[in-house]
Design a protein around this motif. Structure first.
Motif, PDB file in Angstrom:
ATOM      1  N   TYR A  46       2.723  -1.409   4.181  1.00 21.55           N
ATOM      2  CA  TYR A  46       2.324  -0.123   4.172  1.00 21.55           C
ATOM      3  C   TYR A  46       3.015   0.886   4.503  1.00 21.55           C
ATOM      4  O   TYR A  46       4.284   1.445   5.236  1.00 21.55           O
ATOM      5  CB  TYR A  46       1.033   0.366   5.497  1.00 21.55           C
ATOM      6  CG  TYR A  46      -0.162  -0.963   5.086  1.00 21.55           C
ATOM      7  CD1 TYR A  46      -1.488  -0.352   4.895  1.00 21.55           C
ATOM      8  CD2 TYR A  46       0.131  -1.941   6.003  1.00 21.55           C
ATOM      9  CE1 TYR A  46      -2.110  -1.132   4.964  1.00 21.55           C
ATOM     10  CE2 TYR A  46      -0.570  -3.101   5.963  1.00 21.55           C
ATOM     11  CZ  TYR A  46      -2.230  -1.957   5.831  1.00 21.55           C
ATOM     12  OH  TYR A  46      -3.124  -3.175   6.304  1.00 21.55           O
ATOM     13  N   ASP A  92       0.563  -1.696  -0.115  1.00 13.41           N
ATOM     14  CA  ASP A  92       0.192   0.349   0.142  1.00 13.41           C
ATOM     15  C   ASP A  92       1.380   1.160  -0.153  1.00 13.41           C
ATOM     16  O   ASP A  92       1.792   1.378   0.995  1.00 13.41           O
ATOM     17  CB  ASP A  92      -1.061   0.010   1.398  1.00 13.41           C
ATOM     18  CG  ASP A  92      -1.514   1.284   1.433  1.00 13.41           C
ATOM     19  OD1 ASP A  92      -0.734   1.617   1.214  1.00 13.41           O
ATOM     20  OD2 ASP A  92      -3.320   1.140   2.181  1.00 13.41           O
ATOM     21  N   ASP A 151      -9.046   1.619   7.457  1.00 13.34           N
ATOM     22  CA  ASP A 151      -7.661   0.400   7.738  1.00 13.34           C
ATOM     23  C   ASP A 151      -8.183  -1.169   7.941  1.00 13.34           C
ATOM     24  O   ASP A 151      -8.098  -1.589   7.671  1.00 13.34           O
ATOM     25  CB  ASP A 151      -6.089   1.064   8.023  1.00 13.34           C
ATOM     26  CG  ASP A 151      -6.088   2.218   7.758  1.00 13.34           C
ATOM     27  OD1 ASP A 151      -5.837   1.847   6.367  1.00 13.34           O
ATOM     28  OD2 ASP A 151      -5.926   2.954   8.518  1.00 13.34           O
ATOM     29  N   GLU A 200     -10.324   4.572  -0.300  1.00 15.09           N
ATOM     30  CA  GLU A 200     -11.540   4.530   0.928  1.00 15.09           C
ATOM     31  C   GLU A 200     -12.297   4.670   0.711  1.00 15.09           C
ATOM     32  O   GLU A 200     -13.091   3.251   1.796  1.00 15.09           O
ATOM     33  CB  GLU A 200     -10.662   6.204   1.884  1.00 15.09           C
ATOM     34  CG  GLU A 200      -9.308   6.171   2.579  1.00 15.09           C
ATOM     35  CD  GLU A 200      -9.494   7.484   3.102  1.00 15.09           C
ATOM     36  OE1 GLU A 200     -10.080   7.747   3.784  1.00 15.09           O
ATOM     37  OE2 GLU A 200      -8.334   7.951   2.822  1.00 15.09           O
ATOM     38  N   TYR A 206      -3.989   3.190  -2.542  1.00 15.81           N
ATOM     39  CA  TYR A 206      -5.346   3.647  -1.772  1.00 15.81           C
ATOM     40  C   TYR A 206      -5.637   4.890  -1.249  1.00 15.81           C
ATOM     41  O   TYR A 206      -5.633   5.898  -0.724  1.00 15.81           O
ATOM     42  CB  TYR A 206      -4.792   2.829   0.090  1.00 15.81           C
ATOM     43  CG  TYR A 206      -6.071   2.615   0.588  1.00 15.81           C
ATOM     44  CD1 TYR A 206      -6.797   2.516   0.553  1.00 15.81           C
ATOM     45  CD2 TYR A 206      -5.544   3.671   1.789  1.00 15.81           C
ATOM     46  CE1 TYR A 206      -7.982   2.530   2.056  1.00 15.81           C
ATOM     47  CE2 TYR A 206      -6.316   4.156   3.343  1.00 15.81           C
ATOM     48  CZ  TYR A 206      -7.462   3.290   3.134  1.00 15.81           C
ATOM     49  OH  TYR A 206      -9.122   3.330   4.172  1.00 15.81           O
ATOM     50  N   TYR A 255     -10.155   6.873  10.203  1.00 14.09           N
ATOM     51  CA  TYR A 255      -9.277   6.314   9.690  1.00 14.09           C
ATOM     52  C   TYR A 255      -8.612   4.890  10.333  1.00 14.09           C
ATOM     53  O   TYR A 255      -8.847   3.441   9.406  1.00 14.09           O
ATOM     54  CB  TYR A 255      -7.891   6.947   9.672  1.00 14.09           C
ATOM     55  CG  TYR A 255      -7.335   8.896   8.556  1.00 14.09           C
ATOM     56  CD1 TYR A 255      -7.810   7.681   6.932  1.00 14.09           C
ATOM     57  CD2 TYR A 255      -7.482   9.260   9.260  1.00 14.09           C
ATOM     58  CE1 TYR A 255      -8.251   8.992   6.312  1.00 14.09           C
ATOM     59  CE2 TYR A 255      -8.074  10.772   8.086  1.00 14.09           C
ATOM     60  CZ  TYR A 255      -7.949  10.075   7.046  1.00 14.09           C
ATOM     61  OH  TYR A 255      -7.602  11.534   5.960  1.00 14.09           O
TER      62      TYR A 255
END
Length: 567
Positions: free
Chosen positions: A334, A123, A316, A262, A163, A312
């Motif tokens: 990430y 990501d 996630d 998202e 993302y 968030y």
């Protein structure tokens, strides 16, 4: 060098049988003890025998002398004792095998099958929609893609995920700004720049007019409720943004396997929230829903705001569950700013508490912050350096230098772009990723010293030699120290990749590229290649040049650098 280390460790282990002691050491143990001497004049590899002293019940000096006596290992020329160290020097046969292997394996030299059968999800990049690419996005983008290339090179199946930040209250602000001051014509003409202007304006005016923030929250709520007008505007803003981002990705030669942002996870979050409730992990705190992490020395992880909206961590967690179920990853990486380290530590811990046994497959790779002459980047205030502007300046400078060097030739615009963009990438990856960078334009656009253009010029120099002549045999007659040093440097490529993967650190590849360039240029200046004194030496040096060219190409590919054959 890895294979030689294994053979050397095996030979050392056999010599340890001379000691009347149960040492319990394996080939791997001995191999891990081997070091590169700080002074190359002392040897190519060293065994610090003090590490064996306790197990063998003997002094380091005695251990070194006993192992060195009549020591024999294929690829090792001699073994010398110096204090408690046993120093080994490689021979010509080893150097010849390095050249043979590089030329035989070609673009796969340095690659491995370490990750065969394993899946890695990465990501990275992940810009916020309706905001342009600026220098602050460069870290996650080039570090992330470099890690993807390195994992692919090691045999992993990789899934690159962009993302996108395509949801949140900022869209309420943007929709409000558009309805108040925007026009379709202006956005169609100016694209993302017009969206940024609207975003900056509403933030500035909201400082003096709180009603604008209230209206923005209302517009975002309408978006969440699938209001047709707001959904259409939101999709339009995303389309405009992606078109702009693709220009930068094309310059960087970057593609992604998924652009799920998202917003994709809005309908997947409730299930994870309910799971937290069912496991009695959610607690109420001033109306908000949190997971208490005080037992792990962390602040609480906020899952739902007082009004019930998600945050968030909620997104996630839902995204991680989806990716595990979809890609069955063995590792999920990430790549974000170090400023988000606590955020990742928190939701990683929540995933563990939820009973997901793959929690330890989640990896956060942080990098340092970027500032402009000491000032923090902020789109809302306009304090940014746009990547497209930075690239344009670097390409223009590369063009000027190429015109100056070759005034009679037509400028190759693709090469100028490769050199200009390469200078930016190389500059960014020239330091360990965690180091904060104070961005000074003059430094980034400098083409002097240990820079991207220097690496590309070295590669082009090797190409130029090989265009003049090609090796006509498989000779290996290395006659100078410069040739041996270059061959030994080329032999270390696979080790450097392994280290870079273990540490998630592209900088180690960048540093290695500079080592190859340095040793190749010393060889180039010290040794006649095409005009060598005899055919065997000529062929050896041409093959060594071809090997250096191949290693530079493979290494620069791993850090997103292009390799023009002529500059």
């Amino acid at each position: 060098m890895i294979e030689l280390k294994k053979r050397l460790a095996d030979a050392i282990l056999q010599k340890l049988s001379l000691f009347n002691a149960e040492h319990g050491l394996s080939i791997e143990n001995v191999q891990d003890m081997l070091e590169y001497p700080k002074d190359a004049a002392m040897g190519d590899l060293a065994l610090p025998c003090f590490k064996l002293s306790k197990a063998l019940r003997a002094s380091p000096q005695m251990i070194a002398e006993k192992i060195a006596d009549q020591f024999n290992c294929d690829g090792i020329g001699n073994a010398n004792v110096l204090g408690g160290y046993l120093n080994f020097t490689v021979d010509q046969h080893f150097a010849g095998r390095v050249i043979d292997r590089v030329l035989c394996e070609g673009e796969r030299y340095g690659a491995s099958e370490t990750g065969k059968g394993k899946v890695v999800v990465l990501d990275y990049s992940s810009p916020n929609v309706a905001k342009p690419f600026h220098i602050g996005h460069l870290g996650t983008t080039v570090i992330g893609h470099s890690l993807k290339k390195m994992h692919e090179f090691a045999g992993y199946q990789c899934v690159g995920i962009n993302y996108l930040g395509d949801w949140g209250t900022q869209f309420g602000k943007l929709i409000t700004a558009y309805k108040l001051w925007g026009s379709k014509e202006a956005i169609e003409e100016n694209g993302i720049d017009e969206l940024v202007s609207l975003y900056v304006r509403i933030n500035q005016e909201a400082e003096h007019d709180e009603s604008l923030n209230e209206r923005a929250r209302a517009e975002f709520k309408k978006l969440e409720q699938q209001d047709e007008e707001n959904i259409a505007l939101w999709k339009w803003f995303i389309e405009i943004s992606l078109a702009e981002y693709e220009k930068t990705y094309k310059q960087l030669d970057i593609t992604f396997d998924s652009y799920k942002g998202e917003s994709f996870y809005t309908d997947k979050m409730p299930a994870q929230v309910q799971k937290l409730r069912d496991m009695s992990l959610l607690k109420q705190d001033d109306g908000a829903s949190i997971v208490d992490l005080s037992a792990y020395n962390m602040p609480p992880c906020l899952i739902l705001k007082r009004d019930g909206t998600t945050l968030y961590p909620t997104r996630d967690i839902a995204a991680a569950v989806y990716r595990k179920e979809t890609y069955h990853f063995d590792k999920a990486i990430y790549v974000t700013s170090a400023g988000q380290s606590l955020h990742f530590a928190q939701w990683f811990k929540v995933v563990e508490l939820m009973g997901y046994d793959w929690y330890n497959e989640l990896v956060h790779v942080p990098y340092g912050t970027v500032s402009i002459n000491g000032a923090k980047l902020a789109t809302r205030t306009g304090n940014v350096i746009l990547l497209r502007d930075l690239f344009a300046q670097a390409i223009a400078k590369a063009s000027d230098i190429m015109k100056e060097k070759n005034p009679d030739e037509v400028l190759d615009e693709k090469t100028a772009e490769a050199v200009g963009v390469g200078a930016i990438i190389f500059h960014y990856l020239s330091n360990t990723r965690i180091k904060d960078i104070n961005f000074i334009m003059e430094d980034v656009l400098s083409f002097e010293g240990n820079t991207g253009p220097y690496a590309q010029y070295t590669y082009a120099r090797a190409c130029s030699v090989l265009k003049k002549a090609s090796p006509t045999g498989n000779d290996c007659e290395l006659s100078t120290a410069e040739e041996m040093v270059l061959a030994k440097t080329l032999s270390q490529f696979e080790e450097r990749i392994t280290q870079a993967l273990d540490e998630y650190e592209p900088y180690l590849i960048t540093r290695y590229i500079l080592e190859v360039c340095s040793t190749f240029n010393r060889f180039y200046h010290a040794c006649k290649i095409v005009g060598a004194e005899n055919e065997k030496v000529r062929n050896t040096r041409l093959r060594l040049t071809a090997a250096a060219k191949q290693v530079l190409e493979n290494a620069m590919h791993l850090i997103c650098m292009k390799t023009p054959e002529k500059i």
